[in-house]
Design an enzyme around this catalytic site. Structure first.
Site, PDB file in Angstrom:
ATOM      1  N   GLU A  30      45.292  39.091  28.704  1.00 50.02           N
ATOM      2  CA  GLU A  30      44.704  38.249  27.646  1.00 50.02           C
ATOM      3  C   GLU A  30      43.645  37.318  28.223  1.00 50.02           C
ATOM      4  O   GLU A  30      43.872  36.632  29.234  1.00 50.02           O
ATOM      5  CB  GLU A  30      45.815  37.420  26.964  1.00 50.02           C
ATOM      6  CG  GLU A  30      45.262  36.473  25.903  1.00 50.02           C
ATOM      7  CD  GLU A  30      46.309  35.916  24.947  1.00 50.02           C
ATOM      8  OE1 GLU A  30      47.487  36.296  25.028  1.00 50.02           O
ATOM      9  OE2 GLU A  30      45.917  35.099  24.097  1.00 50.02           O
ATOM     10  N   SER A  44      53.174  34.462  18.717  1.00 48.04           N
ATOM     11  CA  SER A  44      52.026  33.872  18.005  1.00 48.04           C
ATOM     12  C   SER A  44      52.430  33.574  16.559  1.00 48.04           C
ATOM     13  O   SER A  44      51.787  32.769  15.878  1.00 48.04           O
ATOM     14  CB  SER A  44      50.819  34.825  18.031  1.00 48.04           C
ATOM     15  OG  SER A  44      51.193  36.113  17.607  1.00 48.04           O
TER      16      SER A  44
HETATM   17  O1  KIV Z   1      52.247  36.403  20.750  1.00 47.58           O
HETATM   18  C1  KIV Z   1      51.369  37.252  20.651  1.00 47.58           C
HETATM   19  O2  KIV Z   1      50.934  37.641  19.563  1.00 47.58           O
HETATM   20  C2  KIV Z   1      50.825  37.810  21.888  1.00 47.58           C
HETATM   21  C3  KIV Z   1      49.615  38.683  21.781  1.00 47.58           C
HETATM   22  C4  KIV Z   1      48.450  37.903  21.415  1.00 47.58           C
HETATM   23  C5  KIV Z   1      49.406  39.476  23.010  1.00 47.58           C
HETATM   24  O3  KIV Z   1      51.327  37.528  22.921  1.00 47.58           O
END
Ligand code: KIV
Length: 289
Positions: free
Chosen positions: A192, A55
């Site tokens: 998720e 992310s």
């Molecule tokens: O990339 C990320 O931060 C994630 C989380 C939201 C689980 O995969």
């Protein structure tokens, strides 16, 4: 609060401990971090598992999706987080195309998170369709965190970031994904964006901890740190709780700085270095001669 690294005497959170917390019904607090200062803060306040999530591509690097994130970017940021953290388990998120192509590449790239970046494990997205890669990673002795439900690396297939498992058929697929991960030895699973009732059924079907993000109540929760502190203004998902408005605080501070510079209020005397009077006089005479 000033964050300082936790005592080096503190024990690192282990898989055994996470499993024991599940048995005792103790909730686990997980959070993403992408750099040294935030990792210090999170470790200091008792977050048990820190995910260096891809992310980061959206929250820190300004990409529209997580797809362009590279191994080099992930390893650099995971290294920064790992250098700050003494107690929490640090998990590196394997970016798009770092594990899907072959089991050999999956193992090699997963291993780099441990050997080069100092993480204690890795996360991959998917269940049944990445089962062979998941097995190869676990067989190489690398702790594996699964991720099912909304898996953002498949955004082009979904056509957006929507809730998964809304029909009985879709929900069964989620259970199958979770079971596939358990079968090959994933130590826990992140779910998720799935309906809370589906999560409850999932919890009955799998023995390992299930940690949720937009999945209702489960063995623990994970959020993206930028959502939690209000640092990512572009978008706040329905499931995220904003505990602070750091973006506004930062904007006010930067605005005050700009105004002070333009008005000649910064730097003040306390921010300046001085030489001794005699040195100054000598300097002036040298410049005149
Ligand atoms: O990339 C990320 O931060 C994630 C989380 C939201 C689980 O995969």
């Amino acid at each position: 609060m000033t964050a300082t690294p936790s005592s080096t005497k503190e024990q690192r959170v282990t898989i055994k401990q996470l499993h024991s917390m599940k048995q005792k019904g103790e909730k686990v607090a997980l959070l993403t971090a992408y750099d040294y200062p935030f990792a210090l803060i999170e470790d200091c306040v008792g977050v048990e598992l820190i995910l260096v999530g891809d992310s980061m591509g959206m929250t820190v690097l300004g990409y529209e999706t997580t797809l362009p994130v590279t191994m080099v970017e992930m390893l650099n940021h995971t290294g920064a987080v790992a250098r700050a953290v003494k107690r929490a388990m640090v998990i590196g998120d394997m970016p798009f195309l770092s594990y899907q192509t072959s089991t050999a590449e999956a193992v090699r790239n997963a291993g780099r998170f441990l050997s080069e970046a100092g993480a204690q494990g890795v996360k991959i997205e998917g269940g049944v369709r990445v089962k062979d890669k998941a097995k190869a990673i676990v067989d190489a002795g690398i702790p594996l965190l699964g991720h099912i439900g909304l898996t953002p690396q498949s955004v082009c297939q979904y056509g957006g970031f929507g809730v998964q498992g809304k029909s009985a058929e879709e929900a069964i697929k989620l259970v199958d994904d979770a079971k596939a991960l358990v079968e090959v030895g994933a130590f826990a699973i992140i779910a998720e964006c799935i309906p809370a009732q589906v999560t409850q059924l999932l919890l009955e079907e799998v023995p390992v901890p299930v940690y949720g993000i937009g999945a209702g109540e489960c063995d623990g929760q994970i959020l993206v740190i930028h959502d939690l502190i209000g640092l990512f203004e572009q978008f706040l998902p329905k499931f995220a709780k904003k505990y602070a408005d750091v973006s506004s605080i930062a904007k006010d501070a930067v605005q005050s700085y700009v105004e002070d510079v333009k008005a000649g209020r910064f730097p003040e005397v306390e921010h300046q270095f001085k030489i001794k009077k005699e040195e100054l006089a000598k300097l002036k005479s040298l410049l005149k001669s």
